[in-house]
Write an enzyme that holds these catalytic residues in place. Structure first.
Site, short mmCIF file in Angstrom:
data_model
loop_
_atom_site.label_atom_id
_atom_site.label_comp_id
_atom_site.label_asym_id
_atom_site.label_seq_id
_atom_site.Cartn_x
_atom_site.Cartn_y
_atom_site.Cartn_z
N HIS A 1 -11.67 7.98 3.51
CA HIS A 1 -11.23 7.15 4.65
C HIS A 1 -9.88 7.63 5.20
CE1 HIS A 1 -9.32 4.17 1.50
NE2 HIS A 1 -8.43 5.07 1.87
N HIS B 1 -3.55 -0.41 3.84
CA HIS B 1 -2.38 0.45 3.71
C HIS B 1 -1.14 -0.12 4.39
CE1 HIS B 1 -6.01 2.91 3.26
NE2 HIS B 1 -5.31 3.72 2.53
N HIS C 1 -5.77 13.07 -4.72
CA HIS C 1 -4.76 13.43 -3.73
C HIS C 1 -3.42 12.79 -4.11
CE1 HIS C 1 -6.35 9.62 -2.26
NE2 HIS C 1 -5.50 9.54 -1.25
N GLU D 1 -7.63 5.39 -6.03
CA GLU D 1 -8.63 4.91 -5.07
C GLU D 1 -10.05 5.02 -5.61
OE1 GLU D 1 -6.32 5.53 -0.80
OE2 GLU D 1 -8.00 6.84 -1.28
#
Length: 280
Positions: A12, A59, A193, A240
């Protein structure tokens, strides 16, 4: 009765939304990434699900660090996007399924999950980018969506096992719903990441592929991990993966991986895409 027909995993990354906004899908940088999605489009067109349950993380658009629920579920009639500062035009409103949302929320509280129920909820790229990837051209007006937002920004975060168990409880709630609906479940985010700090740019392809294998064959191998394990193996944003585990927990039938793709680098993130059929 309602039935979960399958699960989908997808990245995403906000830059995907900007690429879509600027029509860059077939440029050299983006082509390999976007070429992973037509098989999913074909499956969605063939199966025609009524509802999408989307596990994602906010976020900072709806929940900032001053107020961060561990689990939040939307129970709104519509969900609106807003400018997040990337220069991307907000996408059209997304329709909700209030009746099914409330059914799920009641079942979760009955099973002792402490959830935040949101009758108004803005949704950021964590949810909007998957919607754009699944239904190109924002052709999702026929779909109803239930957002399931999990805290993956501020410690303490829920464990992989807790998120898998949340998915199980949501799957059971859907199966107990007395309307004939076809439901697809999305697990979004990741994979490995790290966006800042000494390991900025860190990607662990070996671990990513391990997760894509175990999410199907042995999810217990992933639920035994801690958030610290995920940070060490997959970077600061690697937790995530717990949204994937939420999705996986909802799937209770015989699983068939219809499509799988892994690609790096896109915005310094390992992007894993899977289409999982949930057979009876």
């Amino acid at each position: 009765m309602a039935k979960i027909i399958g699960g989908i995993t997808t990245s995403h990354i906000p830059l995907i939304g900007k690429a879509i906004d600027q029509g860059l899908q077939q440029t050299p940088y983006w082509k390999t990434f976007f070429d992973a999605y037509p098989p999913i489009h074909d499956w969605l067109e063939e199966e025609k699900p009524d509802v999408a349950i989307i596990f994602y993380n906010d976020h900072g658009l709806e929940f900032f660090i001053d107020k961060k629920p561990t689990f939040a579920i939307g129970a709104a009639a519509q969900y609106h996007n807003a400018d997040e500062g990337w220069g991307i035009k907000p996408i059209p409103p997304i329709n909700g399924d209030q009746e099914l949302s409330w059914h799920i929320c009641n079942e979760l509280v009955e099973k002792e999950f402490d959830i935040t129920i949101c009758q108004e909820m803005r949704v950021d790229h964590g949810l909007t980018v998957p919607m754009q990837l699944m239904w190109p051209g924002n052709q999702y007006e026929h779909m109803k969506v239930i957002p399931v937002c999990i805290n993956v920004e501020q410690h303490p975060m829920p464990s992989p096992k807790r998120c898998f168990d949340l998915g199980k409880a949501i799957g059971e709630a859907v199966e107990s719903y007395d309307k004939d609906l076809k439901v697809v479940v999305l697990g979004t985010g990741g994979l490995s990441h790290q966006l800042d700090g000494e390991r900025a740019g860190f990607i662990n392809k070996e671990f990513d592929l391990y997760c894509m294998d175990k999410i199907i064959s042995e999810p217990e191998a992933l639920t035994s991990l801690t958030i610290r394990d995920l940070v060490e193996e997959a970077g600061a944003q690697g937790p995530e993966l717990i949204m994937w585990l939420g999705m996986r927990g909802t799937l209770r039938g015989e699983l068939n991986v219809l499509h799988s793709n892994y690609h790096i680098p896109i915005s310094n993130t390992g992007a894993g895409t899977m289409l999982i059929e949930n057979k009876e």
